[in-house]
Design a protein around this motif. Structure first.
Motif, PDB file in Angstrom:
ATOM      1  N   ARG D 216       0.851  -1.196   0.000  1.00  0.00           N
ATOM      2  CA  ARG D 216       0.000   0.000   0.000  1.00  0.00           C
ATOM      3  C   ARG D 216       0.882   1.238   0.000  1.00  0.00           C
ATOM      4  O   ARG D 216       1.993   1.224   0.524  1.00  0.00           O
ATOM      5  CB  ARG D 216      -0.873   0.030   1.246  1.00  0.00           C
ATOM      6  CG  ARG D 216      -1.971  -1.002   1.266  1.00  0.00           C
ATOM      7  CD  ARG D 216      -2.775  -0.867   2.556  1.00  0.00           C
ATOM      8  NE  ARG D 216      -3.932  -1.774   2.561  1.00  0.00           N
ATOM      9  CZ  ARG D 216      -3.886  -3.049   2.945  1.00  0.00           C
ATOM     10  NH1 ARG D 216      -2.733  -3.584   3.343  1.00  0.00           N
ATOM     11  NH2 ARG D 216      -4.978  -3.797   2.922  1.00  0.00           N
ATOM     12  N   GLY D 217       0.375   2.302  -0.587  1.00  0.00           N
ATOM     13  CA  GLY D 217       1.065   3.591  -0.480  1.00  0.00           C
ATOM     14  C   GLY D 217       2.146   3.795  -1.524  1.00  0.00           C
ATOM     15  O   GLY D 217       2.919   4.753  -1.440  1.00  0.00           O
ATOM     16  N   CYS D 218       2.210   2.912  -2.515  1.00  0.00           N
ATOM     17  CA  CYS D 218       3.155   3.133  -3.624  1.00  0.00           C
ATOM     18  C   CYS D 218       2.497   4.123  -4.587  1.00  0.00           C
ATOM     19  O   CYS D 218       1.398   3.873  -5.074  1.00  0.00           O
ATOM     20  CB  CYS D 218       3.474   1.817  -4.323  1.00  0.00           C
ATOM     21  SG  CYS D 218       4.585   2.050  -5.727  1.00  0.00           S
ATOM     22  N   PRO D 219       3.143   5.223  -4.881  1.00  0.00           N
ATOM     23  CA  PRO D 219       2.514   6.206  -5.765  1.00  0.00           C
ATOM     24  C   PRO D 219       2.362   5.685  -7.197  1.00  0.00           C
ATOM     25  O   PRO D 219       3.039   4.727  -7.586  1.00  0.00           O
ATOM     26  CB  PRO D 219       3.487   7.386  -5.726  1.00  0.00           C
ATOM     27  CG  PRO D 219       4.787   6.820  -5.288  1.00  0.00           C
ATOM     28  CD  PRO D 219       4.481   5.631  -4.435  1.00  0.00           C
ATOM     29  N   ALA D 220       1.481   6.291  -7.960  1.00  0.00           N
ATOM     30  CA  ALA D 220       1.326   5.954  -9.382  1.00  0.00           C
ATOM     31  C   ALA D 220       2.569   6.403 -10.142  1.00  0.00           C
ATOM     32  O   ALA D 220       3.242   7.348  -9.748  1.00  0.00           O
ATOM     33  CB  ALA D 220       0.087   6.642  -9.951  1.00  0.00           C
ATOM     34  N   THR D 275      -9.383   7.064  -9.506  1.00  0.00           N
ATOM     35  CA  THR D 275      -8.992   5.776  -8.951  1.00  0.00           C
ATOM     36  C   THR D 275      -9.778   4.705  -9.709  1.00  0.00           C
ATOM     37  O   THR D 275     -10.446   5.013 -10.696  1.00  0.00           O
ATOM     38  CB  THR D 275      -9.237   5.727  -7.423  1.00  0.00           C
ATOM     39  OG1 THR D 275      -8.755   4.494  -6.922  1.00  0.00           O
ATOM     40  CG2 THR D 275     -10.717   5.880  -7.096  1.00  0.00           C
ATOM     41  N   THR D 276      -9.650   3.448  -9.299  1.00  0.00           N
ATOM     42  CA  THR D 276     -10.411   2.394  -9.964  1.00  0.00           C
ATOM     43  C   THR D 276     -11.346   1.765  -8.937  1.00  0.00           C
ATOM     44  O   THR D 276     -11.025   1.704  -7.751  1.00  0.00           O
ATOM     45  CB  THR D 276      -9.485   1.309 -10.555  1.00  0.00           C
ATOM     46  OG1 THR D 276      -8.683   0.768  -9.514  1.00  0.00           O
ATOM     47  CG2 THR D 276      -8.601   1.871 -11.643  1.00  0.00           C
ATOM     48  N   ASN D 290      -0.408   2.099 -10.556  1.00  0.00           N
ATOM     49  CA  ASN D 290      -1.505   3.054 -10.767  1.00  0.00           C
ATOM     50  C   ASN D 290      -2.011   3.651  -9.461  1.00  0.00           C
ATOM     51  O   ASN D 290      -3.040   4.317  -9.448  1.00  0.00           O
ATOM     52  CB  ASN D 290      -2.649   2.392 -11.565  1.00  0.00           C
ATOM     53  CG  ASN D 290      -3.386   1.339 -10.740  1.00  0.00           C
ATOM     54  OD1 ASN D 290      -2.967   0.983  -9.648  1.00  0.00           O
ATOM     55  ND2 ASN D 290      -4.481   0.825 -11.284  1.00  0.00           N
ATOM     56  N   GLY D 291      -1.286   3.410  -8.378  1.00  0.00           N
ATOM     57  CA  GLY D 291      -1.688   4.019  -7.104  1.00  0.00           C
ATOM     58  C   GLY D 291      -2.549   3.098  -6.243  1.00  0.00           C
ATOM     59  O   GLY D 291      -2.694   3.334  -5.044  1.00  0.00           O
TER      60      GLY D 291
END
Lengths: 353, 353, 353, 353
Positions: D216-220, D275-276, D290-291
């Motif tokens: 979690r928290g990996c930027p796009a 977001t998706t 993709n975030g």
């Protein structure tokens, strides 16, 4: 980037006054019997304090091998080794913590990293050449097994204004170089160089010089076109040695004044083999070895550590005068000789093995 | 290895007389507006046939861009480009098919690959520098956007025995160099050099020389320790240019004769900034830029193609005489000037972008 | 990074609707006779529009070779090649310029580069696999010369819920696969798969699947320990194919449910040779080939381009509905078969040559 | 190749029963305060003998740092570290010297190198993952400073036939995993898994499993197109872990049975952000993040060391039966959890820092 080589890759680590320096040599062939005494000898050649003219830091430079060798034979796994730093008189450097020594890397490391290991130059110290000698000696052991005629020989060809005669180069021998305290095979020049270094020691000053390297027995066809030329590889490696300021191969900078008709090496037949009747090319044409001796030269600046007072500034930007108290070596050129040889072995092994 | 760079990587391809030469530039930043006219100008600077003193092969050198650019702006995808070979008088080379031209790469390519493209030198031709100029010009466009003060300037500092005065170097200007048919900014020396080249053309001979490069506006902190030093990178790149025989930076080989007290660059405060009062270091200390102008020099041998008869052997080992009929250029140094500049841009961009 | 390989390095370039896609293959051995017809055949296998079930874009995919080949034989210089994009109906994509297609790379490219080539997916299009097939076919030609028994065979083993029986895998043949419109060697399953694809075409939907690859004749000892394991190399390469979602080798994910006593491959002697009596390992142990057939599988998601209306947002963040009008392929798996084979060839050649 | 990473490069070395294992981490940013206790904790998580279900070799795994750190802060120089091998019961392996253990790397190392370190698997031992955990923990420290929201969490999702419910995945917590002796956050499944492992220990057998990782928290925008896709990098790294047999991300192999309309992730606006509404993609589209949370799974085979008698052959080709006496671990999956996390950190740091 602390790695050199594509197939035989050496990654080095360590600072002048940290716990240890060392390296990891990856891609080393399996089945090579490691001659530990030979490597220890190469370490001794590089070490400071070998003779009156190169006193300074005393290190035993004992190599501890951590991996890649079983019962004295290489296994193909990476060979890691370390050399503990034992003679770390860090207090000698206390006064240097907050100022930038002229023509050292103190200022540039500070600008690049925002922090610097000020103890003895940290990562920019010449101590980082110790792992290069270990790896280069390992490379020579592997090369020897493949190419029995290979001979990588370097010597001091110039210190200050005193230089050997290029005409004599091909007659010089390792025995004569190693008999000289400055690693100059011409006994007369050697004596003059030694006198000069003593003079500089008395003056609290230092002096530059040139190391010439001659590689015999390298087969034709070694090197890569365009961006991986043999002389580019050698040049990049040699320019990486501390204090190196220039690299040339064959007739080098002298070619600038030569005509094509003088500089070209005519092909001839000798003993039924194609060869050249001269070697202005220095054994390399189009970046690839041609079977002739490879000749190159590396210029070194005078070591920037001198006893004379020097103008500088502190990290806070206050002008001050530096009067270096620490140990120093008025001429690093004799010690550069084994480094040049071992680094050349590493470059060749990367291309040949 | 036909690739240079770690983050901004140029891979080149192509032979002198194949369909095209070209390159792929990977890692190029997105959002850069490509000034195609600027690149075309750099191609013109490199091209043979620009003036009386460098006649020879005539190529239009039109660059076709195949990828990585949309509506004139880079997208971050690799930029591929090709330059068609149009003036391929292959028949000129028919007689060279079965012999080795002295000091060319014919013999070494044959030994390395067991086959060689004998048409105009194939991959070892100076034609492979055309893609370097395209990529270098692209690199400059990207660098300019980041560093508005960056200025990479090279000029002819020596041809044969005629050389400019190092004392004058920092006063030379691009305008003066480009006004000179030999790219020498000193008008008097330029005229002497031009005369010398005409003389050599008449003699059917060639001559070597030196290109000096001065980079202003490079910030401090660029370069990597140990094996990726800024001068190692520049040196490896420059030594890869056809006919290069040596590289030095700062005071270079002259440092061998200098004392530390002469060669060190004292730190001083100027306008509240830390700087050095001299620049023997050539803007690099410990392999990292210090903010001073970066100065280096590249030595080139005389082009090995001469009209004078030369002794050589055929591929079958029969001694013969070569009398070259093809086009040739008695001095490649003026054309090397834009190559040095663009290659320096490529190296810097790889380290900075 | 648009380069794959360490010794045999392929750099690709090009976008779906730019002037061309292509590649540069560096490190290719000299002296290989290039079978251009064979490569053209591989290009045909990859091309859309080969059969009723894979219609879509029509490209001739003619390969133009620019370098590295003389008189039909490789010279050792890098082989550059381009494939012009001819059927570029860019206007089809006009409406996609300002919105993000679900599960395509539109959004992520925009986030990474701040700009994107919206024409047909730009660099993220499956069109980038065309150069991989050229290079892989070249690699196979070089491998064949070295290893006459090498056979790299891939086939469609699953589409939607229809899959071949793993027990049958070792009996499947290229003839049977290539006779099938979906490249499935089991005729019955092939018919079912084809029906399913027709159904999806009618539904305006798409479907995923699996490609299995079996490599026979790879000698033992290929692959590198730790970070360069043979299956890591194959896995990284295969996961790079558009729409790939998973990679497994040997018994793969099924191993999670197996006991050691079931999963281990006992060593036995067969015809005087050491071999294993089973092949759960998939021909690789400790990252190095053991001489058994190498077996791996690659999972592909359904192509994200479907005709059904989909919820999405514009670049400005306005919710909208996408009803794709452009050409599309309901199942990419049959076309992935030659890509998997050629990419496997490229990986093996990099390790073997 | 014993190096992973392009910008942040880890080179590891060492064998199971040599003097030490270790690594050199190059490219690590300067100015990071090193939390040595945190790293020691990660080492403890990886270590055998942590609980009843993973007994085996007892190592203190104390890390000695040799370079790149001054006063607890990174300097930008390479960080070298070693972990001494202390519990080396080499004699346990004496009987293995001359035979090939099924599904271990004994045979393939012998075929590749002509020699092998037979003591505990040598370089192919899982002991080589210890340096990966040190480097990964260092990477996490550097990442945390940059991305405060980053959370890399792995857990045991399957052992044998017992698996957690994918629907629950996003609710699992590190606290629950670490409280479980098998690192399974579902308490009920954890108990079943533990029972199964005890059963296998009694049977002298082993079992495989699956580790799931959620980032979690990996930027796009993280990842590279074509050959450096984020999932290719993660996949290559994970497949390099000992005993790994498969890698999938997002819905992985399940995508093979899915339709595009099911598998696509519609873009929506949430809190004003794009977001998706689903995450079948596993946080990666076109190889670039993709975030959304990045989800992937790694399949491990049962450890090949079992107590049951197994058929094999000696190095001389004589059939024999192996009855392993040495220590062993019936299921390596719980110990793989921290390795997966730390290796993921290393891959991300290489792309992000």
């Amino acid at each position: 980037m602390n790695t050199i080589g594509e197939r035989l890759r050496l990654t080095t680590f360590g600072e002048s006054h940290g716990p240890a320096v060392g390296g990891v040599l990856d891609g080393y062939p399996s089945g090579i019997r490691i001659d530990f005494d030979y490597i220890a000898d190469e370490m001794r050649r590089r070490r400071p304090g070998q003779s009156a003219v190169t006193t300074g830091r005393m290190e035993r430079d004992e190599v501890e091998y951590l991996s890649g060798i079983m019962d004295g034979v290489s296994t193909g796994a990476p060979i890691a080794f370390i050399i503990r730093n034992t003679d770390c008189a860090t207090s000698d450097y206390d006064e240097l913590k907050d100022l930038f020594r002229p023509s050292h890397a103190d200022y540039t490391y500070q600008m690049k990293y925002g922090i610097r290991d000020w103890r003895g130059g940290g990562r920019s110290s010449a101590r980082v050449t110790a792992p290069i000698c270990v790896a280069g000696a390992l490379a020579r052991l592997a090369l020897e097994k493949r190419l029995s005629d290979l001979d990588i020989y370097a010597f001091t060809s110039q210190i200050g204004g005193i230089s050997t005669d290029p005409e004599d180069e091909m007659t010089f021998s390792r025995e004569d170089s190693e008999a000289s305290s400055v690693r100059c095979p011409d006994a007369e020049k050697s004596a003059e160089m030694e006198d000069l270094i003593w003079q500089l020691r008395r003056d609290g000053d230092s002096i530059g010089g040139i190391v010439t390297c001659i590689i015999r027995g390298c087969p034709a066809g070694i090197g890569e076109p365009v961006f991986g030329k043999l002389h580019s590889r050698l040049g990049a490696a040699m320019l990486g040695i501390n204090a190196a300021k220039g690299f040339e191969y064959g007739d080098g900078f002298a070619c600038a004044s030569m005509r094509g008709s003088e500089c070209n090496d005519p092909f001839v037949i000798e003993d039924g083999q194609i060869t050249t009747s001269s070697n202005h090319s220095g054994g390399i044409q189009g970046g690839i070895s041609n079977g002739q001796p490879i000749r190159f030269r590396v210029a070194f600046k005078p070591t920037p550590t001198i006893a004379l007072p020097q103008q500088t500034v502190t990290a806070d930007g206050i002008p001050t005068t530096l009067e270096a108290a620490g140990r120093h070596d008025p001429c690093v050129v004799p010690r550069a000789v084994p480094i040049v040889e071992n680094l050349a072995a590493l470059v060749l092994a990367d291309l040949i093995l």
